[in-house]
Write a protein that holds these residues in place. Structure first.
Motif, PDB file in Angstrom:
ATOM      1  N   UNK A   2       4.032 -13.607  -3.109  1.00  0.00           N
ATOM      2  CA  UNK A   2       4.313 -12.700  -3.443  1.00  0.00           C
ATOM      3  C   UNK A   2       2.704 -11.755  -4.134  1.00  0.00           C
ATOM      4  N   UNK A   3       1.415 -12.725  -4.106  1.00  0.00           N
ATOM      5  CA  UNK A   3       0.263 -12.201  -4.992  1.00  0.00           C
ATOM      6  C   UNK A   3       0.136 -11.966  -3.084  1.00  0.00           C
ATOM      7  N   UNK A   4       0.162 -11.927  -2.118  1.00  0.00           N
ATOM      8  CA  UNK A   4       0.065 -10.900  -0.145  1.00  0.00           C
ATOM      9  C   UNK A   4       0.854 -10.523  -0.425  1.00  0.00           C
ATOM     10  N   UNK A   5       1.901 -10.513  -0.649  1.00  0.00           N
ATOM     11  CA  UNK A   5       2.598  -9.609  -0.821  1.00  0.00           C
ATOM     12  C   UNK A   5       2.425  -8.261  -1.459  1.00  0.00           C
ATOM     13  N   UNK A   6       1.416  -8.066  -2.762  1.00  0.00           N
ATOM     14  CA  UNK A   6       1.611  -7.781  -3.686  1.00  0.00           C
ATOM     15  C   UNK A   6      -0.115  -6.725  -3.166  1.00  0.00           C
ATOM     16  N   UNK A   7      -1.409  -7.627  -2.126  1.00  0.00           N
ATOM     17  CA  UNK A   7      -2.580  -6.868  -1.871  1.00  0.00           C
ATOM     18  C   UNK A   7      -1.566  -6.470  -0.297  1.00  0.00           C
ATOM     19  N   UNK A   8      -0.665  -6.972  -0.101  1.00  0.00           N
ATOM     20  CA  UNK A   8      -0.873  -6.339   1.573  1.00  0.00           C
ATOM     21  C   UNK A   8      -0.088  -4.914   1.802  1.00  0.00           C
ATOM     22  N   UNK A   9       0.712  -4.040   0.426  1.00  0.00           N
ATOM     23  CA  UNK A   9       1.018  -3.034   0.178  1.00  0.00           C
ATOM     24  C   UNK A   9      -0.629  -2.013  -1.188  1.00  0.00           C
ATOM     25  N   UNK A  10      -1.218  -2.962  -1.519  1.00  0.00           N
ATOM     26  CA  UNK A  10      -1.830  -2.422  -2.251  1.00  0.00           C
ATOM     27  C   UNK A  10      -2.949  -1.468  -1.061  1.00  0.00           C
ATOM     28  N   UNK A  11      -2.518  -2.878   0.083  1.00  0.00           N
ATOM     29  CA  UNK A  11      -4.059  -2.015   1.012  1.00  0.00           C
ATOM     30  C   UNK A  11      -3.786  -1.252   2.056  1.00  0.00           C
ATOM     31  N   UNK A  12      -1.270  -0.957   2.070  1.00  0.00           N
ATOM     32  CA  UNK A  12      -0.782   0.079   2.465  1.00  0.00           C
ATOM     33  C   UNK A  12      -0.760   1.270   1.868  1.00  0.00           C
ATOM     34  N   UNK A  13      -1.589   0.983   0.685  1.00  0.00           N
ATOM     35  CA  UNK A  13      -0.913   2.192  -0.209  1.00  0.00           C
ATOM     36  C   UNK A  13      -2.654   2.886  -0.630  1.00  0.00           C
ATOM     37  N   UNK A  14      -3.857   1.753   0.116  1.00  0.00           N
ATOM     38  CA  UNK A  14      -5.096   2.846  -0.024  1.00  0.00           C
ATOM     39  C   UNK A  14      -5.187   3.051   1.358  1.00  0.00           C
ATOM     40  N   UNK A  15      -4.564   2.534   1.855  1.00  0.00           N
ATOM     41  CA  UNK A  15      -4.374   3.271   4.116  1.00  0.00           C
ATOM     42  C   UNK A  15      -4.042   4.523   3.876  1.00  0.00           C
ATOM     43  N   UNK A  16      -2.854   4.603   3.410  1.00  0.00           N
ATOM     44  CA  UNK A  16      -1.675   5.919   3.243  1.00  0.00           C
ATOM     45  C   UNK A  16      -2.642   6.852   2.286  1.00  0.00           C
ATOM     46  N   UNK A  17      -3.215   6.920   1.088  1.00  0.00           N
ATOM     47  CA  UNK A  17      -3.957   7.530   0.591  1.00  0.00           C
ATOM     48  C   UNK A  17      -5.155   7.741   1.967  1.00  0.00           C
ATOM     49  N   UNK A  18      -6.594   7.200   2.192  1.00  0.00           N
ATOM     50  CA  UNK A  18      -7.105   7.413   3.022  1.00  0.00           C
ATOM     51  C   UNK A  18      -6.677   8.209   4.156  1.00  0.00           C
ATOM     52  N   UNK A  19      -6.151   7.668   4.870  1.00  0.00           N
ATOM     53  CA  UNK A  19      -5.101   8.725   6.049  1.00  0.00           C
ATOM     54  C   UNK A  19      -4.951  10.229   5.687  1.00  0.00           C
ATOM     55  N   UNK A  20      -4.531  10.525   4.335  1.00  0.00           N
ATOM     56  CA  UNK A  20      -4.070  11.701   3.541  1.00  0.00           C
ATOM     57  C   UNK A  20      -5.540  12.689   3.013  1.00  0.00           C
ATOM     58  N   UNK A  21      -6.039  11.871   3.012  1.00  0.00           N
ATOM     59  CA  UNK A  21      -7.530  12.686   2.254  1.00  0.00           C
ATOM     60  C   UNK A  21      -8.371  12.784   4.094  1.00  0.00           C
ATOM     61  N   UNK A  22      -8.055  12.042   5.048  1.00  0.00           N
ATOM     62  CA  UNK A  22      -8.606  12.333   6.715  1.00  0.00           C
ATOM     63  C   UNK A  22      -7.880  13.764   7.219  1.00  0.00           C
ATOM     64  N   UNK A  23      -6.638  13.954   6.798  1.00  0.00           N
ATOM     65  CA  UNK A  23      -5.376  15.268   7.146  1.00  0.00           C
ATOM     66  C   UNK A  23      -5.961  16.784   6.570  1.00  0.00           C
TER      67      UNK A  23
END
Length: 279
Positions: free
Chosen positions: A16-37
């Motif tokens: 569960x912790x790993x899944x939360x970390x992956x979700x947080x990473x994915x969320x951060x990556x998504x936000x980063x990509x949005x700012x890049x666009x």
């Protein structure tokens, strides 16, 4: 049974912790990509200041975002901030995971170095780009240009070094000549001083402290004056002078005259007088 349940609970927790970390990473990556666009859109409209802010936000969300670092570097290049551009491109090259990302990062590093007239460093950057994409003609062309530029800069550096060495040699020779001339002037000055001292010494030998002739010369001059005044030679030690002889003869004549007068007087009285002394 208890141990099995404990391990099962621990596994579920870690998952569960790993899944939360992956979700947080994915969320951060998504936000980063949005700012890049967002940054890309602002850069296309040449609003580089706003684009820079968007790319920085992307990096703050995902520090390893290669796209954010690479695009931020391109924004710096367009605003002629080459120092920051080079820093961000090196950051992108370090974080790149694919050959394509590495190739583009090193290619642009070479371009920035060429703008800074660092041709030798640009050659190495283009070589690194070609290692990741050997078929890129643009990179190969830039590499050839960079090599020519590097050779010209090396020739210019060698020429400048030779000129500097020649100037230094001329400076050293000039200093040596000036030193020799100064030593010669000092030697002439010392010779003049020595001659002046010798002349001064000769002058002191001829005069006493008051600048008058010495005693010997004074005595000799005085004796010469006495001789001229008297008109006769001076007596030598142990001899009677002519004047002394004359006086002595006059005294003897006077004495004989007195004796003769006395004898004559006695004759007139008839008294016999002894002419010699009694013993």
């Amino acid at each position: 049974m208890k141990q099995l349940i404990t391990c099962l609970v621990l596994f579920i927790t870690l998952f569960a912790f790993s899944q939360e970390a992956d979700e947080a990473q994915l969320l951060a990556e998504k936000k980063a990509n949005d700012f890049v666009y967002e940054g890309n859109s602002l850069a296309e409209s040449e609003d580089f200041i706003s684009a820079e802010m968007a790319y920085r936000k992307a990096i703050s969300e995902q520090e390893t975002s290669v796209a954010a670092a690479y695009n931020l570097a391109n924004a710096y290049i367009k605003s002629d901030n080459l120092e920051e551009a080079l820093f961000r491109l090196e950051q992108a090259a370090k974080g790149a995971t694919s050959k394509d990302e590495k190739h583009r990062a090193f290619h642009n590093i070479g371009n920035v170095l060429m703008k800074n007239e660092k041709c030798k460093e640009a050659v190495e950057a283009y070589k690194s780009a070609l290692r990741n994409d050997p078929l890129d003609d643009e990179t190969r062309y830039n590499l050839a240009v960079a090599k020519v530029c590097a050779e010209e800069q090396q020739d210019q550096d060698d020429q400048n070094n030779d000129q500097n060495d020649e100037n230094q040699d001329n400076k050293d020779n000039k200093e040596n000549e000036d030193k020799k001339d100064q030593d010669g002037d000092n030697e002439d000055e010392n010779e003049d001083k020595d001659q002046e001292n010798e002349d001064k010494k000769d002058g002191e030998d001829e005069k006493d402290d008051e600048g008058k002739p010495k005693d010997d010369d004074q005595d000799q001059g005085k004796d010469q004056e006495d001789k001229q005044d008297k008109g006769q030679p001076q007596p030598q030690p142990g001899q009677l002078s002519p004047q002394q002889i004359k006086s002595l003869l006059e005294a003897m004549n006077n004495q004989e005259q007195e004796v003769q007068e006395k004898i004559n007087a006695e004759k007139q009285k008839g008294v016999k007088v002894k002419s010699e002394k009694d013993w």
